[in-house]
Design a protein around this motif. Structure first.
Motif, PDB file in Angstrom:
ATOM      1  N   LYS A 165     -14.544  15.804  29.017  1.00 13.11           N
ATOM      2  CA  LYS A 165     -14.597  17.147  28.407  1.00 13.11           C
ATOM      3  C   LYS A 165     -15.669  17.226  27.328  1.00 13.11           C
ATOM      4  CE  LYS A 165     -10.514  18.978  30.081  1.00 13.11           C
ATOM      5  NZ  LYS A 165      -9.216  18.529  30.169  1.00 13.11           N
ATOM      6  N   LEU A 166     -16.162  16.059  26.904  1.00 11.62           N
ATOM      7  CA  LEU A 166     -17.238  16.013  25.915  1.00 11.62           C
ATOM      8  C   LEU A 166     -18.591  15.756  26.565  1.00 11.62           C
ATOM      9  CD1 LEU A 166     -15.444  13.899  23.179  1.00 11.62           C
ATOM     10  CD2 LEU A 166     -15.818  16.367  23.190  1.00 11.62           C
ATOM     11  N   GLY A 167     -18.643  15.888  27.900  1.00 10.27           N
ATOM     12  CA  GLY A 167     -19.898  15.689  28.611  1.00 10.27           C
ATOM     13  C   GLY A 167     -20.234  14.232  28.871  1.00 10.27           C
ATOM     14  N   ARG A 168     -19.248  13.357  28.774  1.00 14.65           N
ATOM     15  CA  ARG A 168     -19.444  11.923  29.019  1.00 14.65           C
ATOM     16  C   ARG A 168     -18.471  11.471  30.103  1.00 14.65           C
ATOM     17  NH1 ARG A 168     -22.683   9.609  25.233  1.00 14.65           N
ATOM     18  NH2 ARG A 168     -23.062  10.806  23.367  1.00 14.65           N
ATOM     19  N   GLY A 169     -18.636  12.026  31.292  1.00 20.15           N
ATOM     20  CA  GLY A 169     -17.689  11.806  32.381  1.00 20.15           C
ATOM     21  C   GLY A 169     -17.829  10.501  33.131  1.00 20.15           C
ATOM     22  N   LEU A 170     -18.841   9.710  32.831  1.00 26.18           N
ATOM     23  CA  LEU A 170     -19.025   8.422  33.503  1.00 26.18           C
ATOM     24  C   LEU A 170     -18.818   7.312  32.478  1.00 26.18           C
ATOM     25  CD1 LEU A 170     -19.873   6.904  36.103  1.00 26.18           C
ATOM     26  CD2 LEU A 170     -22.217   7.012  35.253  1.00 26.18           C
ATOM     27  N   GLU A 171     -17.853   6.434  32.765  1.00 23.45           N
ATOM     28  CA  GLU A 171     -17.591   5.302  31.873  1.00 23.45           C
ATOM     29  C   GLU A 171     -17.877   4.004  32.609  1.00 23.45           C
ATOM     30  OE1 GLU A 171     -14.214   5.691  29.024  1.00 23.45           O
ATOM     31  OE2 GLU A 171     -13.651   7.328  30.368  1.00 23.45           O
ATOM     32  N   ALA A 172     -18.327   3.019  31.852  1.00 17.50           N
ATOM     33  CA  ALA A 172     -18.685   1.730  32.441  1.00 17.50           C
ATOM     34  C   ALA A 172     -18.390   0.615  31.459  1.00 17.50           C
ATOM     35  CB  ALA A 172     -20.166   1.722  32.815  1.00 17.50           C
ATOM     36  N   LEU A 173     -18.300  -0.601  32.023  1.00 14.98           N
ATOM     37  CA  LEU A 173     -18.191  -1.813  31.222  1.00 14.98           C
ATOM     38  C   LEU A 173     -19.483  -2.595  31.429  1.00 14.98           C
ATOM     39  CD1 LEU A 173     -14.536  -2.846  32.110  1.00 14.98           C
ATOM     40  CD2 LEU A 173     -15.343  -1.774  29.994  1.00 14.98           C
ATOM     41  N   LEU A 174     -20.140  -2.934  30.334  1.00 18.03           N
ATOM     42  CA  LEU A 174     -21.377  -3.699  30.396  1.00 18.03           C
ATOM     43  C   LEU A 174     -21.095  -5.118  29.920  1.00 18.03           C
ATOM     44  CD1 LEU A 174     -23.824  -1.118  28.743  1.00 18.03           C
ATOM     45  CD2 LEU A 174     -23.164  -1.311  31.149  1.00 18.03           C
ATOM     46  N   SER A 175     -21.293  -6.094  30.795  1.00 15.84           N
ATOM     47  CA  SER A 175     -21.193  -7.501  30.418  1.00 15.84           C
ATOM     48  C   SER A 175     -22.575  -7.919  29.963  1.00 15.84           C
ATOM     49  CB  SER A 175     -20.757  -8.348  31.608  1.00 15.84           C
ATOM     50  OG  SER A 175     -19.486  -7.935  32.060  1.00 15.84           O
ATOM     51  N   VAL A 176     -22.670  -8.413  28.737  1.00 21.74           N
ATOM     52  CA  VAL A 176     -23.971  -8.704  28.143  1.00 21.74           C
ATOM     53  C   VAL A 176     -24.043 -10.185  27.764  1.00 21.74           C
ATOM     54  CG1 VAL A 176     -25.582  -8.098  26.292  1.00 21.74           C
ATOM     55  CG2 VAL A 176     -24.010  -6.362  27.189  1.00 21.74           C
ATOM     56  N   GLN A 177     -25.128 -10.816  28.156  1.00 23.50           N
ATOM     57  CA  GLN A 177     -25.395 -12.201  27.780  1.00 23.50           C
ATOM     58  C   GLN A 177     -26.560 -12.190  26.798  1.00 23.50           C
ATOM     59  OE1 GLN A 177     -27.175 -15.172  30.591  1.00 23.50           O
ATOM     60  NE2 GLN A 177     -25.037 -15.870  30.624  1.00 23.50           N
ATOM     61  N   VAL A 178     -26.347 -12.816  25.638  1.00 24.92           N
ATOM     62  CA  VAL A 178     -27.360 -12.868  24.590  1.00 24.92           C
ATOM     63  C   VAL A 178     -27.873 -14.299  24.495  1.00 24.92           C
ATOM     64  CG1 VAL A 178     -27.741 -12.625  22.107  1.00 24.92           C
ATOM     65  CG2 VAL A 178     -26.331 -10.960  23.307  1.00 24.92           C
ATOM     66  N   ARG A 179     -29.187 -14.468  24.459  1.00 26.66           N
ATOM     67  CA  ARG A 179     -29.796 -15.795  24.339  1.00 26.66           C
ATOM     68  C   ARG A 179     -30.932 -15.743  23.350  1.00 26.66           C
ATOM     69  NH1 ARG A 179     -25.683 -16.974  25.753  1.00 26.66           N
ATOM     70  NH2 ARG A 179     -25.007 -17.975  27.628  1.00 26.66           N
ATOM     71  N   PRO A 180     -31.002 -16.611  22.403  1.00 27.07           N
ATOM     72  CA  PRO A 180     -29.985 -17.609  22.116  1.00 27.07           C
ATOM     73  C   PRO A 180     -28.789 -16.957  21.423  1.00 27.07           C
ATOM     74  CG  PRO A 180     -31.750 -17.772  20.510  1.00 27.07           C
ATOM     75  CD  PRO A 180     -32.152 -16.719  21.504  1.00 27.07           C
ATOM     76  N   HIS A 181     -27.627 -17.508  21.644  1.00 28.29           N
ATOM     77  CA  HIS A 181     -26.399 -16.974  21.065  1.00 28.29           C
ATOM     78  C   HIS A 181     -26.195 -17.633  19.704  1.00 28.29           C
ATOM     79  CE1 HIS A 181     -21.890 -15.889  21.699  1.00 28.29           C
ATOM     80  NE2 HIS A 181     -22.472 -15.162  20.779  1.00 28.29           N
ATOM     81  N   ARG A 182     -26.857 -17.060  18.703  1.00 33.03           N
ATOM     82  CA  ARG A 182     -26.807 -17.625  17.356  1.00 33.03           C
ATOM     83  C   ARG A 182     -26.298 -16.575  16.382  1.00 33.03           C
ATOM     84  NH1 ARG A 182     -32.453 -19.576  18.148  1.00 33.03           N
ATOM     85  NH2 ARG A 182     -32.937 -18.045  16.562  1.00 33.03           N
ATOM     86  N   ARG A 183     -25.679 -17.066  15.313  1.00 37.79           N
ATOM     87  CA  ARG A 183     -25.065 -16.205  14.314  1.00 37.79           C
ATOM     88  C   ARG A 183     -26.016 -15.142  13.775  1.00 37.79           C
ATOM     89  NH1 ARG A 183     -20.389 -16.320  11.873  1.00 37.79           N
ATOM     90  NH2 ARG A 183     -19.914 -18.456  12.471  1.00 37.79           N
ATOM     91  N   GLU A 184     -27.264 -15.500  13.530  1.00 38.82           N
ATOM     92  CA  GLU A 184     -28.197 -14.525  12.940  1.00 38.82           C
ATOM     93  C   GLU A 184     -28.530 -13.382  13.897  1.00 38.82           C
ATOM     94  OE1 GLU A 184     -30.774 -18.050  14.295  1.00 38.82           O
ATOM     95  OE2 GLU A 184     -28.931 -17.822  13.156  1.00 38.82           O
ATOM     96  N   LEU A 185     -28.278 -13.558  15.192  1.00 44.14           N
ATOM     97  CA  LEU A 185     -28.500 -12.482  16.158  1.00 44.14           C
ATOM     98  C   LEU A 185     -27.232 -11.663  16.411  1.00 44.14           C
ATOM     99  CD1 LEU A 185     -30.657 -14.335  18.835  1.00 44.14           C
ATOM    100  CD2 LEU A 185     -31.426 -12.762  17.055  1.00 44.14           C
ATOM    101  N   VAL A 186     -26.077 -12.289  16.233  1.00 49.11           N
ATOM    102  CA  VAL A 186     -24.802 -11.642  16.553  1.00 49.11           C
ATOM    103  C   VAL A 186     -24.576 -10.395  15.714  1.00 49.11           C
ATOM    104  CG1 VAL A 186     -22.282 -11.931  16.454  1.00 49.11           C
ATOM    105  CG2 VAL A 186     -23.707 -13.723  17.450  1.00 49.11           C
ATOM    106  N   GLY A 187     -24.670 -10.517  14.394  1.00 51.32           N
ATOM    107  CA  GLY A 187     -24.400  -9.377  13.505  1.00 51.32           C
ATOM    108  C   GLY A 187     -25.266  -8.166  13.789  1.00 51.32           C
ATOM    109  N   PRO A 188     -26.589  -8.327  13.770  1.00 47.11           N
ATOM    110  CA  PRO A 188     -27.456  -7.174  14.043  1.00 47.11           C
ATOM    111  C   PRO A 188     -27.253  -6.586  15.442  1.00 47.11           C
ATOM    112  CG  PRO A 188     -28.711  -8.930  13.018  1.00 47.11           C
ATOM    113  CD  PRO A 188     -27.353  -9.492  13.321  1.00 47.11           C
ATOM    114  N   PHE A 189     -27.024  -7.444  16.440  1.00 46.44           N
ATOM    115  CA  PHE A 189     -26.801  -6.945  17.799  1.00 46.44           C
ATOM    116  C   PHE A 189     -25.541  -6.084  17.845  1.00 46.44           C
ATOM    117  CE2 PHE A 189     -24.675  -7.308  21.917  1.00 46.44           C
ATOM    118  CZ  PHE A 189     -25.643  -6.751  22.732  1.00 46.44           C
TER     119      PHE A 189
END
Length: 163
Positions: free
Chosen positions: A64-88
């Motif tokens: 009803k808000l114009g967002r009728g398509l929903e999805a789940l995005l599985s995301v892999q981050v590399r390198p998986h380090r703390r300094e990238l986690v927060g900003p991401f």
């Protein structure tokens, strides 16, 4: 890890009722549970202070808000380090399309629930906001056909306590 709170049958009954309708008045809650309204207010206040009740949310229909398509995005981050986690995570949380973000174990680092207008909007989101980021190694998309809410969340032995 947070400590669990000891809940008696009255607390459990209140939590079940409030999860079904958080707008129920204290008078109605008290009548359904079999306690005085003041007792009901005291117990709900204690549950809030103890962190059992985290808040109240308004649920909206994305379609009803114009967002009728929903999805789940599985995301892999590399390198998986703390300094990238927060900003991401903060960037993804700031997107209007993001509904929920989960940090996971396993081959995928994040699961992001999004709501978009249509397939073109989903493609734009994945390409412009996810795969364009240097730290994103892979995104896998799953469309949500239908969603069901489940029963109220109660402690593992709550059914026995309520019987």
């Amino acid at each position: 890890m947070a400590e669990s709170v000891v809940l008696d049958p009255v607390d459990l009954h209140l939590l079940r009722l409030l999860q079904n309708d958080a707008r129920t008045t204290y008078r109605d809650l008290a009548a359904q549970v079999g306690v005085a309204p003041s007792t009901c207010l005291d117990r709900v206040t204690r549950l809030r202070r103890a962190g059992v009740i985290l808040g109240h949310q308004l649920r909206l229909d994305p379609a009803k808000l114009g967002r009728g398509l929903e999805a789940l995005l599985s995301v892999q981050v590399r390198p998986h380090r703390r300094e990238l986690v927060g900003p991401f995570v903060e960037r993804i949380r700031a997107l209007a399309e993001s509904r929920t973000v989960y940090h996971l174990t396993g081959p995928d680092d994040y699961l992001v629930h999004v709501a978009v207008a249509d397939m073109a909007d989903l493609q734009r989101l994945v390409l412009d906001e996810f795969t364009s980021r240097r730290e994103v190694a892979r995104v896998e998309t799953r469309l949500i056909f239908q969603q069901w809410d489940c029963g109220p969340l109660l402690p593992p032995d709550a059914d026995r306590a309520l019987s």
